[in-house]
Motif scaffolding. Structure first.
Motif, PDB file in Angstrom:
ATOM      1  N   ASP A 146       0.865  -1.171   0.000  1.00 27.02           N
ATOM      2  CA  ASP A 146       0.000   0.000   0.000  1.00 27.02           C
ATOM      3  C   ASP A 146       0.906   1.227   0.000  1.00 27.02           C
ATOM      4  O   ASP A 146       1.468   1.595   1.033  1.00 27.02           O
ATOM      5  CB  ASP A 146      -0.909  -0.020   1.233  1.00 27.02           C
ATOM      6  CG  ASP A 146      -1.973   1.068   1.197  1.00 27.02           C
ATOM      7  OD1 ASP A 146      -1.677   2.167   0.676  1.00 27.02           O
ATOM      8  OD2 ASP A 146      -3.084   0.836   1.693  1.00 27.02           O
ATOM      9  N   VAL A 150       0.694  -5.333   2.278  1.00 31.40           N
ATOM     10  CA  VAL A 150      -0.620  -5.967   2.269  1.00 31.40           C
ATOM     11  C   VAL A 150      -0.377  -7.459   2.063  1.00 31.40           C
ATOM     12  O   VAL A 150       0.239  -7.856   1.067  1.00 31.40           O
ATOM     13  CB  VAL A 150      -1.532  -5.402   1.169  1.00 31.40           C
ATOM     14  CG1 VAL A 150      -2.909  -6.055   1.247  1.00 31.40           C
ATOM     15  CG2 VAL A 150      -1.663  -3.897   1.294  1.00 31.40           C
ATOM     16  N   GLU A 166      -3.093  -5.603   6.585  1.00 27.48           N
ATOM     17  CA  GLU A 166      -2.122  -4.536   6.372  1.00 27.48           C
ATOM     18  C   GLU A 166      -1.100  -4.611   7.503  1.00 27.48           C
ATOM     19  O   GLU A 166      -1.464  -4.581   8.683  1.00 27.48           O
ATOM     20  CB  GLU A 166      -2.811  -3.176   6.365  1.00 27.48           C
ATOM     21  CG  GLU A 166      -3.770  -2.991   5.202  1.00 27.48           C
ATOM     22  CD  GLU A 166      -4.562  -1.687   5.301  1.00 27.48           C
ATOM     23  OE1 GLU A 166      -4.201  -0.844   6.155  1.00 27.48           O
ATOM     24  OE2 GLU A 166      -5.525  -1.527   4.551  1.00 27.48           O
ATOM     25  N   CYS A 208      -1.963  -5.229  -5.690  1.00 24.36           N
ATOM     26  CA  CYS A 208      -2.542  -4.137  -4.886  1.00 24.36           C
ATOM     27  C   CYS A 208      -2.460  -2.831  -5.661  1.00 24.36           C
ATOM     28  O   CYS A 208      -1.372  -2.411  -6.068  1.00 24.36           O
ATOM     29  CB  CYS A 208      -1.780  -4.025  -3.567  1.00 24.36           C
ATOM     30  SG  CYS A 208      -2.270  -2.622  -2.539  1.00 24.36           S
ATOM     31  N   SER A 225      -3.094   0.691  -4.609  1.00 22.79           N
ATOM     32  CA  SER A 225      -3.389   1.477  -3.415  1.00 22.79           C
ATOM     33  C   SER A 225      -4.071   2.793  -3.747  1.00 22.79           C
ATOM     34  O   SER A 225      -4.656   3.414  -2.859  1.00 22.79           O
ATOM     35  CB  SER A 225      -2.105   1.730  -2.609  1.00 22.79           C
ATOM     36  OG  SER A 225      -1.043   2.139  -3.431  1.00 22.79           O
ATOM     37  N   TYR A 261      -7.782  -4.760  -4.411  1.00 25.94           N
ATOM     38  CA  TYR A 261      -6.828  -5.839  -4.214  1.00 25.94           C
ATOM     39  C   TYR A 261      -7.244  -6.991  -5.118  1.00 25.94           C
ATOM     40  O   TYR A 261      -8.385  -7.440  -5.075  1.00 25.94           O
ATOM     41  CB  TYR A 261      -6.820  -6.267  -2.747  1.00 25.94           C
ATOM     42  CG  TYR A 261      -6.612  -5.089  -1.815  1.00 25.94           C
ATOM     43  CD1 TYR A 261      -5.327  -4.652  -1.515  1.00 25.94           C
ATOM     44  CD2 TYR A 261      -7.701  -4.409  -1.276  1.00 25.94           C
ATOM     45  CE1 TYR A 261      -5.132  -3.563  -0.686  1.00 25.94           C
ATOM     46  CE2 TYR A 261      -7.510  -3.313  -0.451  1.00 25.94           C
ATOM     47  CZ  TYR A 261      -6.224  -2.893  -0.158  1.00 25.94           C
ATOM     48  OH  TYR A 261      -6.036  -1.802   0.657  1.00 25.94           O
ATOM     49  N   ARG A 284     -11.098  -2.856   0.621  1.00 26.64           N
ATOM     50  CA  ARG A 284     -10.356  -2.967   1.872  1.00 26.64           C
ATOM     51  C   ARG A 284     -11.137  -3.720   2.942  1.00 26.64           C
ATOM     52  O   ARG A 284     -10.563  -4.247   3.894  1.00 26.64           O
ATOM     53  CB  ARG A 284     -10.002  -1.558   2.367  1.00 26.64           C
ATOM     54  CG  ARG A 284      -8.985  -1.503   3.499  1.00 26.64           C
ATOM     55  CD  ARG A 284      -8.479  -0.099   3.689  1.00 26.64           C
ATOM     56  NE  ARG A 284      -7.492  -0.023   4.764  1.00 26.64           N
ATOM     57  CZ  ARG A 284      -7.682   0.610   5.905  1.00 26.64           C
ATOM     58  NH1 ARG A 284      -8.844   1.215   6.146  1.00 26.64           N
ATOM     59  NH2 ARG A 284      -6.736   0.648   6.822  1.00 26.64           N
TER      60      ARG A 284
END
Length: 262
Positions: free
Chosen positions: A168, A175, A187, A211, A213, A218, A232
């Motif tokens: 991230d 992650v 995380e 990922c 971010s 994801y 998330r």
């Protein structure tokens, strides 16, 4: 002598525009994935669904077992087996940059079966690479020159082996995908503390993790063979189909930057 107020305001406005422009380099989100066999990489534009095939620069006796994407260089990082190397590929030039030999802490001995995924990820701010410890629940950070920076250990990890690794870039955290039942996304700070975790709400094939971010998505292979995009909180947002007969084995993701830094 103090500048004229109007000139000061204009200068401040220009600096603000430059600062915003310098930060506004984000391009469209892409998912990159390699099959369990074959030398091709797949490039999926998330918004449009357009798919392209890239040359992975993988030899016939090599397999991609980990994948990461760095938005600032537009480079792909491929962990290959056997040989325990990371091959750096310049995506827009479609060229091999160089190979990086893995540190002994994450390299496999001949014939050794890893306890965890062999996925990798990249911290874009300094281009450090993180790899999963193949023997224990932990991670190793090292530089592009192959120098180890640190080992990261977790005090109380979720159950199950590590099934994938991402980074991230906004929160400056790893992650981590844990292959439990259900699978868990966690995380993890760089000192090994779990800052957030959630169960995934769909069945997955926990072997790799991509990922993005910027969008907070994801990407994990689903149990039915497609690629799932989760938020998330573990909700399944989208399913991205893959070509018939293909099986994703390694995934990377991120926005394609308009401004590239080398």
């Amino acid at each position: 002598m103090n500048p004229h107020p109007a000139l000061g305001r204009a200068t401040a406005g220009i600096l603000t525009i430059v600062a915003v422009a310098a930060c506004s380099t984000r391009g469209p989100s892409h998912v990159y994935w390699a099959e369990s066999s074959g030398a091709a990489l797949h490039d999926l534009a998330v918004d449009s669904g357009e798919r392209r095939t890239l040359d992975a620069h993988v030899d016939k006796d090599e397999t991609v077992v980990g994948l990461a994407y760095d938005r600032f260089t537009d480079y792909l990082f491929l962990r290959l087996a056997p040989g325990d190397v990371i091959r750096i590929v310049n995506r827009p030039a479609n060229s091999r940059v160089r190979d990086l030999k893995l540190t002994p802490e994450v390299a496999l001995s001949p014939g050794e079966t890893p306890a965890n995924s062999l996925d990798i990820t990249v911290r874009s701010r300094n281009r450090h690479i993180f790899a999963i410890d193949p023997r224990a629940t932990g991670f190793v950070e090292f530089t592009l020159e192959g120098k180890m920076v640190r080992k990261i250990r977790m005090a109380a990890p979720p159950p199950g082996p590590v099934g994938g690794l991402g980074f991230d870039q906004r929160r400056d955290r790893l992650v981590v995908l844990f292959a439990g039942s259900p699978a868990v996304l966690a995380e993890v700070t760089l000192d090994g503390v779990i800052a957030h975790q959630t169960n995934l709400a769909a069945a997955v094939h926990p072997i790799s993790l991509g990922c993005d971010s910027d969008t907070g998505e994801y990407f994990v292979p689903l149990a039915d063979g497609a690629i799932g995009a989760f938020d998330r909180d573990g909700h399944l947002l989208h399913r991205h189909p893959v070509p018939a007969g293909a099986t994703p084995a390694a995934i990377g993701a991120g926005p394609r930057a308009f401004l590239r830094l080398f």
